[in-house]
Design a protein around this motif. Sequence first.
Motif, PDB file in Angstrom:
ATOM      1  N   TYR A 226      31.491  84.946  13.134  1.00 14.41           N
ATOM      2  CA  TYR A 226      30.363  84.635  12.250  1.00 14.41           C
ATOM      3  C   TYR A 226      30.581  83.318  11.511  1.00 14.41           C
ATOM      4  O   TYR A 226      29.690  82.464  11.442  1.00 14.41           O
TER       5      TYR A 226
ATOM      6  N   PHE B 194      30.671  80.320  14.115  1.00 11.57           N
ATOM      7  CA  PHE B 194      29.362  80.031  14.705  1.00 11.57           C
ATOM      8  C   PHE B 194      28.501  79.234  13.725  1.00 11.57           C
ATOM      9  O   PHE B 194      27.918  78.204  14.087  1.00 11.57           O
ATOM     10  N   LEU B 195      28.426  79.695  12.487  1.00 10.54           N
ATOM     11  CA  LEU B 195      27.596  79.011  11.494  1.00 10.54           C
ATOM     12  C   LEU B 195      28.139  77.620  11.173  1.00 10.54           C
ATOM     13  O   LEU B 195      27.375  76.659  11.032  1.00 10.54           O
TER      14      LEU B 195
ATOM     15  N   PHE C  40      27.471  75.300  14.168  1.00 13.55           N
ATOM     16  CA  PHE C  40      26.034  74.979  14.210  1.00 13.55           C
ATOM     17  C   PHE C  40      25.705  73.914  13.159  1.00 13.55           C
ATOM     18  O   PHE C  40      24.978  72.955  13.427  1.00 13.55           O
ATOM     19  N   ALA C  41      26.270  74.070  11.949  1.00 13.73           N
ATOM     20  CA  ALA C  41      26.026  73.107  10.866  1.00 13.73           C
ATOM     21  C   ALA C  41      26.593  71.735  11.209  1.00 13.73           C
ATOM     22  O   ALA C  41      25.966  70.700  10.922  1.00 13.73           O
TER      23      ALA C  41
ATOM     24  N   TYR D  56      27.827  79.873  21.551  1.00  6.03           N
ATOM     25  CA  TYR D  56      29.031  79.695  20.712  1.00  6.03           C
ATOM     26  C   TYR D  56      30.014  78.744  21.385  1.00  6.03           C
ATOM     27  O   TYR D  56      30.518  77.796  20.764  1.00  6.03           O
TER      28      TYR D  56
END
Length: 284
Positions: free
Chosen positions: A119, A122-123, A126-127, A223
Amino acid sequence: MNFTLAKVKESNTDRFVLQSDNKYFSINELLFEILSEYKINPDYGTISSSINKKFHQNDLTSREFIENSIDQVKKMIEDSAKKSDKKTYIHNKFNILKDSAGDRVYSVLSFLFKKNLFYIAFLLLFAISFTFFFVNNIGIIESLVHFQKNFTWVNMILYYFIFFFIIFLHEIGHATASYSFGAKPKEIGFGLYFIFPVMYTNTTNAWKLDKTKRIIVNLGGIYVQLIVNLLLIVLYYFSPFKDFTLSLLIMNTASIITSFNPFFRYDGYWIFSDYFQIQNLREK
């Protein structure tokens, strides 16, 4: 009739799954209990008595109801086996990675899918990708201009083969996620989706997982592509091949965005289906 049954714990309720060969079916609790009894003792009268006792009712199921229910399950399994080849959306398949060779790869990478790490990573990844394009003011128009300036046939051939490898890593992401949750993937292969060449991962066994784990399996490919994006961003700043690296970054990011599309059988389709628990999403 050979089959196995599984009860999957979801957040709000249980989900009941019937497996026959490589096919999975969602069934209700009553049918799950009927089939569980059938595996112990195939006498319809005994099953009827056991089910009524289990649900504390005298007339919930009759012998005739039990017989009809089991006959319908047999027909469902037979019909599914006949239609399996016709209903597949990927044709002309051949395997690239499977069995023990795949297991060795997945076991090495499985740490990436520990829940808390997944989690956060991944975030964060992505950022980082979003920030790179925002800071460098690279949008759709700028991307098209960049490709126009750097177009050569040699570059296009190199892009194709490198991107093909990235998509292979995308499929390894799905397979590794499934493997890390104990749902061993069957194979990674290549085939045709309509007329388009595609790679695919057979993660049918993920049906045995709960909703949250299935969504992580669905996100596994994206991912891994975000990890590739991070490596390409580092290369962009520290290698002399900025234009070539930027082209790969744009292609990989466009692929990530496309993967979220829920209208084709891309990752977004399965994420949507599993999140809202809608089976046969395309038909509905």
